[in-house]
Write an enzyme that holds these catalytic residues in place. Structure first.
Site, PDB file in Angstrom:
ATOM      1  N   SER A 136       0.844  -1.186   0.000  1.00 37.45           N
ATOM      2  CA  SER A 136       0.000   0.000   0.000  1.00 37.45           C
ATOM      3  C   SER A 136       0.880   1.237   0.000  1.00 37.45           C
ATOM      4  O   SER A 136       2.039   1.185   0.447  1.00 37.45           O
ATOM      5  CB  SER A 136      -0.889   0.017   1.255  1.00 37.45           C
ATOM      6  OG  SER A 136      -1.582   1.252   1.387  1.00 37.45           O
ATOM      7  N   TYR A 149      -2.460  -0.996  10.267  1.00 37.93           N
ATOM      8  CA  TYR A 149      -2.462  -1.242   8.816  1.00 37.93           C
ATOM      9  C   TYR A 149      -1.152  -0.783   8.185  1.00 37.93           C
ATOM     10  O   TYR A 149      -0.533  -1.504   7.391  1.00 37.93           O
ATOM     11  CB  TYR A 149      -3.651  -0.534   8.174  1.00 37.93           C
ATOM     12  CG  TYR A 149      -3.784  -0.795   6.694  1.00 37.93           C
ATOM     13  CD1 TYR A 149      -4.353  -1.981   6.228  1.00 37.93           C
ATOM     14  CD2 TYR A 149      -3.348   0.136   5.754  1.00 37.93           C
ATOM     15  CE1 TYR A 149      -4.482  -2.227   4.870  1.00 37.93           C
ATOM     16  CE2 TYR A 149      -3.480  -0.104   4.395  1.00 37.93           C
ATOM     17  CZ  TYR A 149      -4.045  -1.290   3.958  1.00 37.93           C
ATOM     18  OH  TYR A 149      -4.158  -1.522   2.603  1.00 37.93           O
ATOM     19  N   LYS A 153       1.679  -3.123   6.232  1.00 39.14           N
ATOM     20  CA  LYS A 153       2.044  -2.933   4.830  1.00 39.14           C
ATOM     21  C   LYS A 153       3.499  -2.486   4.679  1.00 39.14           C
ATOM     22  O   LYS A 153       4.160  -2.829   3.696  1.00 39.14           O
ATOM     23  CB  LYS A 153       1.091  -1.923   4.178  1.00 39.14           C
ATOM     24  CG  LYS A 153      -0.334  -2.431   4.039  1.00 39.14           C
ATOM     25  CD  LYS A 153      -0.421  -3.707   3.216  1.00 39.14           C
ATOM     26  CE  LYS A 153      -1.860  -4.111   2.925  1.00 39.14           C
ATOM     27  NZ  LYS A 153      -1.969  -5.309   2.065  1.00 39.14           N
ATOM     28  N   ILE A 182      -8.065   2.619  -3.664  1.00 40.93           N
ATOM     29  CA  ILE A 182      -8.681   1.954  -4.805  1.00 40.93           C
ATOM     30  C   ILE A 182     -10.129   1.621  -4.469  1.00 40.93           C
ATOM     31  O   ILE A 182     -10.439   1.152  -3.368  1.00 40.93           O
ATOM     32  CB  ILE A 182      -7.912   0.659  -5.158  1.00 40.93           C
ATOM     33  CG1 ILE A 182      -6.410   0.949  -5.313  1.00 40.93           C
ATOM     34  CG2 ILE A 182      -8.478   0.034  -6.426  1.00 40.93           C
ATOM     35  CD1 ILE A 182      -6.053   1.959  -6.376  1.00 40.93           C
TER      36      ILE A 182
END
Length: 259
Positions: A136, A149, A153, A182
Site C-alpha cells: 500500500s 495497517y 504494509k 482503490i
C-alpha cells in the site's frame, strides 16, 4: 484476447484474496492473458477466470502448503504468485486493541509471509518465478490513524525486498505493488460510513489525478510485473497511486492560474 497475443500463455498463477477487489481483478487479467489461474480466499467464488479455487485462511500455513502442492500436482508448476489477501483497520496506537492489532498483522503480513514460504520451494526448484505482493502507499509513508495497517504494509514492503535479495540468484523476481486508495468493497465499506464525507473528499484530492483508482489499474501493474517486460525488475515497491505519494499540494498552482 480478441485475437491478440496472450502473453502469459502456459504460465500458472496463484492469487490470494481472489474473491473480490484487487485480487479478483488480477485473476481476471491473468486469465485474459492466457494464464492458468488458481484463486484462494475465505469466500469461494465461481468465476471462469479460475481453473481452481481454494477456500483458505492465509494465516493457515498448512492450507497454503496444501494449495501449492495441489497446484503443482494438477498443473505442474507455479510461475506467478499474487498476495492480495488483506484487511483494513484504523486507530492511533492508544486506541488499537491488541487483538485487532494481531488480526491485521496476522492477515496482511504473516499471511504474505506464509504465501511466500509455501511457494518458494517450488520456484526454487524451477529456478524461476514472479512473486507480486500487494502492499500500500501506506506502507511507504504514514497516514494518520492507520498504525496497525501501515505497520503491516510497511512490513510487506521490506519482506518483499528481502526476498528479492535472497532468491534473485535463483531466477525469482519479487516485487510489491503499493496501491493508492482503490475503489474496492473494502474501500467502500470504510468510505461510505456516515461522517466520512470530508475525509473522502480530502483523500481523493490528494490523488493528483483527481480520483480514486480502479482494481483493473492495479491488475495492469500486476500483469506487467508478471510479464517478460519486467524481466529485470525485482525488489521494487511500485506505487500505483494517481500521484498520491508524489508530494503535497496546497492550492498554490491554482492561485497561479493552473486549473
Amino acid at each position: 484476447m480478441n485475437g491478440q497475443e496472450q502473453r502469459l500463455a502456459g504460465r500458472v498463477a496463484v492469487v490470494t484474496g481472489a474473491a473480490s477487489g484487487i485480487g479478483l481483478a488480477c485473476a481476471q487479467r491473468y486469465c485474459r492473458e492466457g494464464a492458468t489461474v488458481i484463486g484462494a480466499d475465505l469466500h469461494v467464488l465461481q468465476d471462469e477466470s479460475f481453473s481452481a479455487f481454494h477456500q483458505l485462511d492465509v494465516t493457515n500455513a498448512e492450507a497454503q502448503v496444501h494449495m501449492i502442492a495441489n497446484t503443482v500436482e494438477r498443473f505442474g508448476r507455479v510461475d506467478i504468485l499474487v498476495t492480495a489477501a488483506g484487511v483494513g483497520d484504523a486507530g492511533p496506537v492508544h486506541l488499537v486493541e491488541e487483538d485487532a492489532w494481531d488480526r491485521v498483522l496476522d492477515i496482511n503480513l504473516k499471511g504474505t509471509f506464509l504465501s511466500l514460504k509455501a511457494v518458494l520451494p517450488t520456484m526454487m526448484e524451477q529456478r524461476s518465478g514472479s512473486i507480486i505482493t500487494v502492499a500500500s502507499v501506506e506502507g511507504l509513508q504514514g497516514c494518520e490513524g492507520g498504525s496497525s495497517y501501515n505497520a503491516s504494509k510497511g512490513g510487506v514492503v521490506l519482506l518483499t525486498r528481502n526476498a528479492a535479495i535472497d532468491y534473485g540468484r535463483m531466477g525469482i523476481r519479487v516485487n510489491a505493488i503499493c496501491p493508492g486508495f482503490i475503489d474496492t468493497p473494502m474501500f467502500r465499506q470504510v468510505m461510505d460510513m456516515e461522517g466520512m464525507e470530508s475525509f473522502r473528499a480530502d483523500v481523493e484530492s490528494q490523488h493528483k489525478l483527481g480520483r480514486f483508482g480502479k482494481p483493473e489499474e492495479i491488475a495492469g501493474a500486476a500483469f506487467f510485473l508478471a510479464s517478460d517486460d519486467a524481466s529485470f525488475v525485482s525488489g521494487q515497491a511500485l506505487a500505483v497511486d494517481g500521484g498520491y505519494t508524489a508530494g503535497h499540494s496546497h492550492g498554490l498552482v491554482e492561485m497561479m492560474g493552473l486549473v
